[in-house]
Design a protein around this motif. Structure first.
Motif, PDB file in Angstrom:
ATOM      1  N   GLU A 168      -9.898  28.573  45.988  1.00 51.15           N
ATOM      2  CA  GLU A 168      -8.979  26.870  45.144  1.00 51.15           C
ATOM      3  C   GLU A 168     -10.218  26.884  44.363  1.00 51.15           C
ATOM      4  O   GLU A 168     -10.512  26.559  43.447  1.00 51.15           O
ATOM      5  N   LEU A 169     -11.620  26.937  45.143  1.00 53.75           N
ATOM      6  CA  LEU A 169     -12.611  26.380  44.659  1.00 53.75           C
ATOM      7  C   LEU A 169     -13.458  27.065  43.293  1.00 53.75           C
ATOM      8  O   LEU A 169     -13.142  26.850  42.038  1.00 53.75           O
ATOM      9  N   ALA A 170     -13.007  28.617  43.132  1.00 56.04           N
ATOM     10  CA  ALA A 170     -12.793  29.400  42.031  1.00 56.04           C
ATOM     11  C   ALA A 170     -11.852  28.544  40.594  1.00 56.04           C
ATOM     12  O   ALA A 170     -11.980  28.397  39.627  1.00 56.04           O
ATOM     13  N   LYS A 171     -10.879  28.886  41.204  1.00 55.38           N
ATOM     14  CA  LYS A 171      -9.525  28.298  40.201  1.00 55.38           C
ATOM     15  C   LYS A 171     -10.372  27.308  39.460  1.00 55.38           C
ATOM     16  O   LYS A 171     -10.238  27.533  38.845  1.00 55.38           O
ATOM     17  N   LEU A 172     -10.235  26.293  40.532  1.00 52.05           N
ATOM     18  CA  LEU A 172     -10.607  24.673  39.734  1.00 52.05           C
ATOM     19  C   LEU A 172     -12.714  25.141  39.247  1.00 52.05           C
ATOM     20  O   LEU A 172     -12.430  23.752  37.643  1.00 52.05           O
ATOM     21  N   MET A 173     -12.815  26.067  39.383  1.00 51.01           N
ATOM     22  CA  MET A 173     -14.352  26.259  38.499  1.00 51.01           C
ATOM     23  C   MET A 173     -14.159  26.472  37.563  1.00 51.01           C
ATOM     24  O   MET A 173     -14.464  26.253  36.292  1.00 51.01           O
ATOM     25  N   VAL A 174     -13.394  27.436  37.447  1.00 52.14           N
ATOM     26  CA  VAL A 174     -13.372  28.584  36.047  1.00 52.14           C
ATOM     27  C   VAL A 174     -12.601  27.465  35.251  1.00 52.14           C
ATOM     28  O   VAL A 174     -12.560  27.177  34.283  1.00 52.14           O
ATOM     29  N   ARG A 175     -11.337  26.774  35.651  1.00 49.82           N
ATOM     30  CA  ARG A 175     -10.526  26.039  35.047  1.00 49.82           C
ATOM     31  C   ARG A 175     -11.205  24.774  34.349  1.00 49.82           C
ATOM     32  O   ARG A 175     -11.154  24.281  32.625  1.00 49.82           O
ATOM     33  N   SER A 176     -12.269  24.087  34.789  1.00 55.02           N
ATOM     34  CA  SER A 176     -13.153  22.623  34.924  1.00 55.02           C
ATOM     35  C   SER A 176     -14.496  23.476  33.790  1.00 55.02           C
ATOM     36  O   SER A 176     -16.227  22.329  33.343  1.00 55.02           O
ATOM     37  N   GLY A 177     -14.562  24.547  33.578  1.00 56.55           N
ATOM     38  CA  GLY A 177     -15.660  25.322  32.397  1.00 56.55           C
ATOM     39  C   GLY A 177     -16.994  25.697  32.825  1.00 56.55           C
ATOM     40  O   GLY A 177     -17.484  25.921  32.286  1.00 56.55           O
ATOM     41  N   VAL A 178     -16.847  26.150  34.042  1.00 57.47           N
ATOM     42  CA  VAL A 178     -17.985  26.460  34.429  1.00 57.47           C
ATOM     43  C   VAL A 178     -18.502  27.862  33.394  1.00 57.47           C
ATOM     44  O   VAL A 178     -18.029  28.900  33.199  1.00 57.47           O
ATOM     45  N   GLY A 179     -19.911  27.785  33.851  1.00 55.99           N
ATOM     46  CA  GLY A 179     -20.469  29.006  32.149  1.00 55.99           C
ATOM     47  C   GLY A 179     -21.049  30.026  33.637  1.00 55.99           C
ATOM     48  O   GLY A 179     -20.599  30.498  34.077  1.00 55.99           O
ATOM     49  N   ASP A 180     -22.238  30.645  32.431  1.00 56.33           N
ATOM     50  CA  ASP A 180     -22.455  31.829  33.552  1.00 56.33           C
ATOM     51  C   ASP A 180     -23.254  31.201  34.514  1.00 56.33           C
ATOM     52  O   ASP A 180     -23.678  29.843  34.633  1.00 56.33           O
ATOM     53  N   LEU A 181     -23.635  31.791  35.454  1.00 51.27           N
ATOM     54  CA  LEU A 181     -23.772  32.135  36.350  1.00 51.27           C
ATOM     55  C   LEU A 181     -25.646  32.338  36.756  1.00 51.27           C
ATOM     56  O   LEU A 181     -24.966  33.756  36.926  1.00 51.27           O
ATOM     57  N   GLU A 182     -26.262  31.985  37.871  1.00 51.44           N
ATOM     58  CA  GLU A 182     -27.901  32.746  38.584  1.00 51.44           C
ATOM     59  C   GLU A 182     -27.098  32.885  39.921  1.00 51.44           C
ATOM     60  O   GLU A 182     -27.459  31.748  40.671  1.00 51.44           O
ATOM     61  N   VAL A 183     -27.135  34.253  40.048  1.00 49.02           N
ATOM     62  CA  VAL A 183     -26.473  33.977  41.876  1.00 49.02           C
ATOM     63  C   VAL A 183     -28.126  34.765  42.342  1.00 49.02           C
ATOM     64  O   VAL A 183     -28.516  35.991  42.297  1.00 49.02           O
ATOM     65  N   ALA A 184     -28.606  34.077  43.681  1.00 52.31           N
ATOM     66  CA  ALA A 184     -29.269  34.398  43.753  1.00 52.31           C
ATOM     67  C   ALA A 184     -28.905  35.643  45.781  1.00 52.31           C
ATOM     68  O   ALA A 184     -29.044  35.247  46.226  1.00 52.31           O
ATOM     69  N   ILE A 185     -28.974  36.602  45.236  1.00 55.68           N
ATOM     70  CA  ILE A 185     -28.115  38.033  45.848  1.00 55.68           C
ATOM     71  C   ILE A 185     -29.850  38.601  46.822  1.00 55.68           C
ATOM     72  O   ILE A 185     -29.427  38.418  48.102  1.00 55.68           O
ATOM     73  N   THR A 186     -30.468  38.487  46.245  1.00 55.93           N
ATOM     74  CA  THR A 186     -32.143  38.685  46.706  1.00 55.93           C
ATOM     75  C   THR A 186     -32.255  39.938  47.489  1.00 55.93           C
ATOM     76  O   THR A 186     -32.917  40.742  46.922  1.00 55.93           O
ATOM     77  N   SER A 187     -31.251  40.696  48.152  1.00 55.21           N
ATOM     78  CA  SER A 187     -30.957  42.378  48.618  1.00 55.21           C
ATOM     79  C   SER A 187     -29.688  42.750  48.877  1.00 55.21           C
ATOM     80  O   SER A 187     -28.835  41.602  49.106  1.00 55.21           O
ATOM     81  N   GLY A 188     -29.320  43.730  48.825  1.00 55.76           N
ATOM     82  CA  GLY A 188     -28.380  44.411  48.979  1.00 55.76           C
ATOM     83  C   GLY A 188     -28.230  44.700  50.812  1.00 55.76           C
ATOM     84  O   GLY A 188     -27.571  45.135  51.513  1.00 55.76           O
ATOM     85  N   SER A 189     -29.525  44.402  51.212  1.00 55.71           N
ATOM     86  CA  SER A 189     -29.406  44.954  52.888  1.00 55.71           C
ATOM     87  C   SER A 189     -29.473  43.330  53.829  1.00 55.71           C
ATOM     88  O   SER A 189     -29.668  42.397  53.315  1.00 55.71           O
ATOM     89  N   GLN A 190     -28.381  43.235  54.523  1.00 59.97           N
ATOM     90  CA  GLN A 190     -28.003  42.202  55.997  1.00 59.97           C
ATOM     91  C   GLN A 190     -29.403  41.718  56.452  1.00 59.97           C
ATOM     92  O   GLN A 190     -29.539  40.518  56.692  1.00 59.97           O
TER      93      GLN A 190
END
Ligand code: B12
Ligand code: SF4
Length: 541
Positions: A320-342
């Motif tokens: 639901e949030l994803a839909k709202l984010m896209v509809r309200s104009g979310v632009g580029d995002l910076e995602v701090a994945i940091t590492s691919g190891s849990q």
């Protein structure tokens, strides 16, 4: 006291949201107090002292509030050329490259120290030439390095760590700074205060016509990304992060109606179209869902055609949030994945599961997200092994397969050690850092330590990065072409823009990851015991 001059100390141009909130807060409580905002970043260096002097002479402030946002020059990410010079200096096999890098590094060090010296000179100018004015100082950089900076500031300067609204109000009312996070030097003695209950944000909105009247330079920000704060505080514990230290761990929300009123005023009165939620974290947890949802719904209901961004825990994004984010104009995002190891993530206390992060990306893709994602990796974090490095490469491939390779831009963002973080504490205990070290004192040895990339994995991570950057004629900041950051529209916008195309061609983080994979796999093909990195503690070689 009945007049305040706010001076935003020079840094790379970014909307000075902190001082606008402070001035607005004071105006609501003390409408008779005269206020003025001066943004020094907008003046050439040679004119800044004169500008400060002229403003103080003309405005005659009782209180001068300096806001110091940034100090960092040796940033730990590949968008900054200083990282590339540092890597060449420490790791390049070609001696000529090392020599060139050492000159570039020296120039950068010179700029770093001159920047700090210049910023300190403005409070000194006020102290010498306008001795009756009280000086206060605050802001992100001041908060990060308060213990070091207060020693260099004129005696009697009131330093404030974190938010400053209540503290300034108390100073102009002549009240004691009890229950505030102040720091003050009297001779050799340092006095400090502790914040009592942090301020609630239920009445914080910006009166834009008033702001416009006291900040004539606002015109320089027409067309730029405007900061909006929707909450303060972050409850997480990520070991390297300073934000909870700055803002506190308790999350305080602004009512969504007021947040959107801010956006709407800037939209209609200044024509602003790009906004950045300056929250340490926009989705601080499930408790934040109602506020985040209402903010986005209101943006839609008011038909504000904006592009927005901010720091977002992708792992907390619901369909639901994803839909709202896209509809309200979310632009580029910076995602701090940091590492691919849990394991690495857990050791850093990141508090999210990789699977949830992938889910969040999936929901965004399903909702029709068309922006770009900068995927920040802090390779060589504590507990890193060759296997975990390969897992990071895999994690990039997973995210790229979900969102599309053309949208995902990995960025090497090494852990920068910052004072007052859990990571700093651990490294002091392990002897990697020495007690009493000065985080502002940069030398070739300290830079190497503070850009956290210890042995034994350091050399081939550096090799992979250098290989990638060389191919792309140097590292560059992919943020240049994101729509939501503080860049004039001519530098963002659609693909017609040249710097945008260069930025995409220069997807060097991807190359660095793939080179790393190549190096690791070829090492595995011909294993030698001295080459195999075991899980290790964080002490540096
Ligand atoms: C959002 C953010 C960004 C966004 C900004 C987007 C935008 N359009 O505004 C982006 C992603 C672009 C960004 C970039 C960078 N950022 Co940044 N950013 C932040 C963050 C999370 C919030 C800052 C903010 O706007 N807060 C909201 C406003 C309302 O708060 P504020 O400005 O701090 O003001 C409050 C207090 O500081 C205080 N205060 C401020 N001035 C004064 C003055 C007085 C007298 C008093 C009493 C109080 C006071 O009161 C204000 C209101 O309560 C902070 C971390 C944090 N949690 O604070 C880092 C932070 C400010 N950033 C930091 C840095 C280093 C950077 C970069 C230089 C990183 C890099 N190397 O690339 C860049 C470049 C910035 C630039 N100049 O262009 C550092 C600064 C510390 C340091 N090491 O120097 C911080 C603290 C993060 C950290 N590393 O810990 N950033
Ligand atoms: S990295 Fe983000 S989520 Fe983690 S403590 Fe810092 S602000 Fe909070």
């Amino acid at each position: 006291m009945d007049s305040i001059l706010y001076i935003f100390l020079p840094c790379k141009k970014v909307y000075p949201i902190g001082v606008t909130y402070l001035a607005d807060f004071i105006h609501r409580r003390k409408p008779d107090v005269r206020q003025r905002i001066l943004d020094l970043s907008l003046f050439p260096e040679a004119q800044r002292s004169r500008t400060v002097r002229d403003a103080a002479t003309e405005f005659k402030p009782d209180l001068v509030c300096f806001s110091w946002r940034d100090i960092q020059i040796f940033s730990p990410h590949e968008g900054d050329s200083s990282l590339e010079h540092a890597f060449n200096f420490y790791f390049a096999s070609n001696p000529l490259k090392r020599v060139v890098a050492s000159f570039a590094g020296l120039q950068q060090l010179y700029r770093y120290y001159s920047h700090i010296r210049a910023a300190l000179s403005y409070p000194w100018l006020i102290a010498k030439e306008f001795p009756k004015a009280q000086i206060m100082i605050g802001g992100g950089a001041f908060t990060a390095f308060a213990d070091q900076l207060i020693q260099k500031l004129p005696e009697g300067t009131i330093g404030i760590l974190g938010e400053g609204e209540d503290a300034i109000l108390k100073v102009i009312e002549g009240q004691l700074l009890e229950n505030e996070r102040y720091i003050l030097r009297e001779g050799k003695t340092i006095r400090k205060g502790q914040q009592g209950a942090p301020a609630l944000l239920d009445a914080l909105t910006v009166d834009l016509p008033y702001l416009t009247s006291i900040f004539p330079q606002y015109q320089e920000y027409l067309g730029e990304s405007i900061g909006v704060q929707s909450k303060r505080g972050c409850p997480y514990d990520c070991a390297f992060c300073l934000y909870p230290y700055i803002e506190g761990k308790r999350v305080r929300y602004r009512p969504p109606s007021m947040v959107v009123k801010d956006i709407s005023q800037h939209y209609h009165q200044w024509g602003a179209r790009r906004f950045w939620f300056t929250d340490a974290q926009f989705i601080t947890g499930k408790e934040a869902y109602p506020q985040c949802t209402e903010i986005l719904e209101r943006i839609l209901a008011e038909k504000l055609e904006i592009e927005w961004s901010g720091y977002i825990r992708t792992s907390l994004i619901t369909p639901e949030l994803a839909k709202l984010m896209v509809r309200s104009g979310v632009g580029d995002l910076e995602v701090a994945i940091t590492s691919g190891s849990q394991v690495v993530l857990n050791n850093l206390h990141m508090g999210f599961k990789l699977e949830r992060l992938y889910d969040g990306c999936r929901y965004l893709a399903e909702a029709g997200f068309k922006g770009k994602v900068i995927l920040n990796y802090s390779l060589n974090s504590p507990k890193e092994t060759e296997d975990s490095l390969l897992q990071s490469v895999e994690s990039y491939k997973v995210v790229a397969s979900i969102l599309g390779e053309e949208r995902v831009f990995p960025l090497m963002f090494f852990l920068g050690i910052q004072p007052n973080t859990d990571l700093e504490q651990r490294l002091l205990e392990e002897g990697y850092l020495s007690a009493g070290y000065n985080p502002l004192m940069l030398t070739p040895t300290s830079i190497r330590k503070l850009l956290y990339n210890p042995a034994p994995l350091n050399s081939f991570i550096a090799k992979a990065c250098l290989r990638a950057w060389e191919r792309k004629e140097g590292s560059r900041d992919p943020r240049k072409w994101t729509g939501s950051l503080s860049q004039a529209p001519k530098e963002s916008g659609p693909y017609a823009d040249k710097s945008l195309i260069r930025g995409i061609e220069g997807n060097s983080g991807r190359d660095a990851l793939l080179s790393l994979e190549e190096i690791l796999r070829s090492r595995r093909a011909s294993p030698s015991p001295s080459h195999r990195a075991e899980p290790r503690a964080t002490s540096a070689g």
